[in-house]
Each structure stands twice: as structure tokens, then as C-alpha cells.
Design a protein around this motif. Structure first.
Motif, PDB file in Angstrom:
ATOM      1  N   SER A 223      30.569  -9.871 -43.912  1.00 33.09           N
ATOM      2  CA  SER A 223      31.869 -10.054 -44.829  1.00 33.09           C
ATOM      3  C   SER A 223      31.818  -9.236 -45.996  1.00 33.09           C
ATOM      4  O   SER A 223      32.760  -8.487 -46.401  1.00 33.09           O
ATOM      5  CB  SER A 223      32.346 -11.257 -45.132  1.00 33.09           C
TER       6      SER A 223
ATOM      7  N   LYS B 286      42.424  -2.002 -41.205  1.00 33.91           N
ATOM      8  CA  LYS B 286      42.955  -1.333 -42.364  1.00 33.91           C
ATOM      9  C   LYS B 286      44.614  -1.160 -41.986  1.00 33.91           C
ATOM     10  O   LYS B 286      45.115  -1.142 -40.989  1.00 33.91           O
ATOM     11  CB  LYS B 286      42.473   0.107 -42.336  1.00 33.91           C
TER      12      LYS B 286
ATOM     13  N   GLY C  74      30.592  -4.098 -41.163  1.00 27.17           N
ATOM     14  CA  GLY C  74      31.675  -3.885 -42.058  1.00 27.17           C
ATOM     15  C   GLY C  74      32.685  -2.824 -41.809  1.00 27.17           C
ATOM     16  O   GLY C  74      33.873  -2.963 -42.008  1.00 27.17           O
ATOM     17  N   GLU C  75      32.207  -1.566 -41.669  1.00 25.84           N
ATOM     18  CA  GLU C  75      32.996  -0.520 -41.344  1.00 25.84           C
ATOM     19  C   GLU C  75      33.949  -0.717 -40.317  1.00 25.84           C
ATOM     20  O   GLU C  75      35.114  -0.176 -40.163  1.00 25.84           O
ATOM     21  CB  GLU C  75      32.108   0.824 -41.127  1.00 25.84           C
ATOM     22  N   GLU C  76      33.373  -1.041 -39.221  1.00 27.30           N
ATOM     23  CA  GLU C  76      34.235  -1.552 -37.844  1.00 27.30           C
ATOM     24  C   GLU C  76      35.329  -2.451 -38.320  1.00 27.30           C
ATOM     25  O   GLU C  76      36.428  -2.213 -37.660  1.00 27.30           O
ATOM     26  CB  GLU C  76      33.489  -1.994 -36.750  1.00 27.30           C
ATOM     27  N   PHE C  77      35.068  -3.585 -38.886  1.00 25.34           N
ATOM     28  CA  PHE C  77      36.030  -4.338 -39.396  1.00 25.34           C
ATOM     29  C   PHE C  77      37.192  -3.638 -40.118  1.00 25.34           C
ATOM     30  O   PHE C  77      38.316  -3.880 -39.956  1.00 25.34           O
ATOM     31  CB  PHE C  77      35.562  -5.574 -40.242  1.00 25.34           C
ATOM     32  N   ALA C  78      36.603  -2.979 -40.972  1.00 22.89           N
ATOM     33  CA  ALA C  78      37.637  -2.332 -41.962  1.00 22.89           C
ATOM     34  C   ALA C  78      38.487  -1.544 -41.156  1.00 22.89           C
ATOM     35  O   ALA C  78      39.738  -1.222 -41.561  1.00 22.89           O
ATOM     36  CB  ALA C  78      36.786  -1.565 -43.170  1.00 22.89           C
TER      37      ALA C  78
ATOM     38  N   GLY D  13      38.230 -11.530 -37.549  1.00 25.99           N
ATOM     39  CA  GLY D  13      37.200 -10.609 -37.340  1.00 25.99           C
ATOM     40  C   GLY D  13      35.821 -11.537 -36.995  1.00 25.99           C
ATOM     41  O   GLY D  13      35.304 -12.229 -37.700  1.00 25.99           O
TER      42      GLY D  13
ATOM     43  N   ILE E  72      36.531 -13.732 -41.165  1.00 24.12           N
ATOM     44  CA  ILE E  72      35.482 -13.475 -40.456  1.00 24.12           C
ATOM     45  C   ILE E  72      34.343 -14.059 -40.358  1.00 24.12           C
ATOM     46  O   ILE E  72      34.021 -15.163 -41.102  1.00 24.12           O
ATOM     47  CB  ILE E  72      34.691 -12.108 -41.458  1.00 24.12           C
TER      48      ILE E  72
ATOM     49  N   ALA F 278      32.506  -5.445 -45.451  1.00 29.56           N
ATOM     50  CA  ALA F 278      33.821  -5.229 -45.002  1.00 29.56           C
ATOM     51  C   ALA F 278      34.657  -5.088 -46.096  1.00 29.56           C
ATOM     52  O   ALA F 278      35.454  -4.431 -46.524  1.00 29.56           O
ATOM     53  CB  ALA F 278      34.286  -6.515 -43.960  1.00 29.56           C
TER      54      ALA F 278
END
Lengths: 195, 195
Positions: free
Chosen positions: B65, B47, B39-43, B151, B123, B68
Motif C-alpha cells: 500500500s 490511475k 505498487g506501480e502495478e496497482f497505480a 487491489g 489494498i 502504491a
């Protein structure tokens, strides 16, 4: 859980005396910060129970279970309503009857993920007649894992599932218990009051 | 994403040249800290794209999801493969063909949750032939919402979905791209290399 009750009042739609629709935050659209708060509440109520795994059922149980698992530091397993392409025969299977749809269907969990020695928190989005919970408990029994308790986001207190499970001596923690949907209005059971 | 590649190497099971089973952490059992990292990587990757909603599909897309969505501060909608009891006719619907199962089925999203003006991150857990993604994009188009990008947790780079989507000018961010499963071995595409 006050925050959840307020969300149900604000956004829940009473479709009939039996049916509460909460698809703005739980069953179709998901409100992530609310799921985090729900996960924290489950973790708080079941901390110290020695939980090793969370077991839920696809799809609406996944989000609250994921947050509880993150906080408790344990994996989450979601029982499958249909077999996936990569699922083989190494499965625990149970039948779940839906009174709403009047169909009985199978749910499955791979034998790789539940073992004798596991202490399991069962989480689901709704508790009504308790048939989904019974299916999950059947699978737990087959696996030899121990049940720590059942965590429910919304219990419909006017349907028999909660009483049935508690009558078996099972610890049931429901974050909101809807006592009645009559006259299009959501009435909650007071916290700390059991029947 | 290194952490994900390592998990795939450690726990993924290569069932054939086409099929990678990752049900210890994504498709049946879920690893919550890994989902948080995903989730952090997608965000991080999306961003600044002005995202207002995340759209995924039940069931395995929900956990990544949700994380994220928590980090980006936006709601998550999961498209339904079957209509729920409380879903009415106020739906966007698209057909998704599964080459693996050789069936075509419908997915649905309530019109209440996607609007003109929304900027949507799609996602999903896997990208293979891209049919699920096309179904979600069809629903987005019906709604008038804008697509920010797609994503994907694991892309099977040897199947045509990634190339097909990128060929339409769509931004596709796959956290791990599997180049080959031949000889029972997972080979990844190097990060930063596209085809």
C-alpha cells in the motif's frame, strides 16, 4: 531531520507530558513521501556499514523500513507480535515489556531470515524506554547476526531508552529527538547534541 | 503480474491444498523492489479513478500500500487490529471473522482519516474468504467515502472471496490469482480470465 521536525510541529498532538500522537503520518495514516525522505535519511546515515538486512517490528516500523530497504537494496524483516497461521516453531523469540500498557508480550522472527554473517540495521518508529529495541537485539544475538545500529524515527529523549542503548555502545540514529512535551509543546533536542 | 507469479513459484511454499506461505517476500520478510513493482502495478490499474486515499489493514498490507500510495500521491491508512494507546473513541469499527483461526475480531479506523468525498482504493495482501475486505468496506460505508476498487496481491481463486466481491459489482484487481494448490503445486488462473 528538519522535514520530520516540521511535520511533528504541524501535525503532532501532545496528549500529555509523556505521549505524542503522530497518527496523521506515521502510526495510523502514513505519509508516503515523508516515509521516502525518512528512508533516504536512514540509508544516508548507515551507508557504508555493510548492511545486509533491516529488522523492524509490526506495524508502524514497516513503512519507514521498507523505504530504507528499497534504497539500501536489502530485505526487510518485521518481527511478529503474534504468530501467524503459517509460522511454525522455527523461531527466535524475545519478550518485550510495555510500560505504557504494563504487559509483557512475545515477538518472533523466523530463523530462516537472520543468520550469522548478516549485518542488521534495526529500525523502529518510536524509542521511549527501549524495550522493543532490546527485544529485537535479543533476537539478533540469538541469530548470531551483527548489529550495525538502531535507526529511530522519533526518540523521546526524556525517557531512558536512548541513553540505555547508547550506554551499551550501540549506534543510535534518531531522526527527531523530542526533549520535552511539557506545557503541550514539543521541544526538540538540537541535532549533534547528545547526552 | 508475471514478476509476482515467478516469485511465488520460486519462493512460495505450499503447506496444504489451502495454505500458501509467502513469508520470504510479503508476510514476514519483505522484498522492497518487488513491493515497488506491485505498487506501480496497482497505480497503473487504478490511475484515473480519482483515488484520494488507500485503506489497508495491518500488517502485511502496509508495504504494498505504501508503494502504491507513493506512486499515486495519496496517503495510506492502515486499519488497526488492536487499539493503540493513542486511539480514542473517535473510531469506525467493523468485525472480521477469520475462518482459518475461527475467531472474530474488531478492526478500527479513526474517523479523522476517512470522510464523505474520499475515493478509496482498498489494498490487501491476500484475498481468500473476503472477510477482511468486507470489514474494510463496512468501515468505508460508515465513513461515507466512495470505493474505487479492491487491489489484492495474491487471490486464492479456489476460495469464495473474489467471486463474492465481484458479485457485488466491486472492481477487484488481483495481481496473481492462484487457481489451485493441489498436489503441492501452484497453478495460476490465466490473466484476463474471470469466473
Amino acid at each position: 531531520m528538519k522535514q520530520l521536525q516540521e511535520k511533528i510541529i504541524q501535525e503532532g498532538k501532545v496528549l500529555s507530558d509523556q505521549v505524542l500522537k503522530v497518527d496523521t503520518f506515521l502510526n495510523h495514516q502514513i505519509d508516503p513521501p515523508l516515509m521516502q525522505a525518512i528512508g533516504e535519511e536512514f540509508a544516508e546515515r548507515f551507508k557504508g556499514s555493510g548492511i545486509t538486512k533491516i529488522l523492524t517490528i509490526e506495524s508502524s516500523g514497516i513503512a519507514p523500513s521498507m523505504m530504507a530497504g528499497l534504497i539500501l537494496g536489502v530485505p526487510v524483516i518485521f518481527a511478529r507480535k503474534r504468530k501467524s497461521v503459517t509460522m511454525n516453531d522455527n523461531l527466535y523469540t524475545a519478550s518485550v515489556h510495555s510500560f505504557t500498557k504494563n504487559v509483557t508480550s512475545d515477538i518472533s522472527v523466523s530463523k530462516d531470515f537472520l543468520k550469522n554473517g548478516d549485518v542488521v540495521l534495526v529500525i523502529d518508529d518510536f524509542l521511549a524506554n527501549g524495550q522493543a529495541a532490546l527485544g529485537l537485539l535479543d533476537i539478533l544475538k540469538q541469530s548470531g547476526a551483527e548489529l550495525a545500529g538502531v535507526g529511530i524515527v522519533i526518540e523521546k529523549g526524556f525517557q531512558p531508552g536512548g541513553e540505555m542503548l547508547r550506554g551499551k555502545g550501540i549506534r543510535v540514529e534518531s531522526l527527531a529527538i523530542v526533549e520535552s512535551l511539557e506545557n503541550g509543546t514539543v521541544e526538540f533536542r538540537e541535532e549533534g547534541v547528545s547526552r
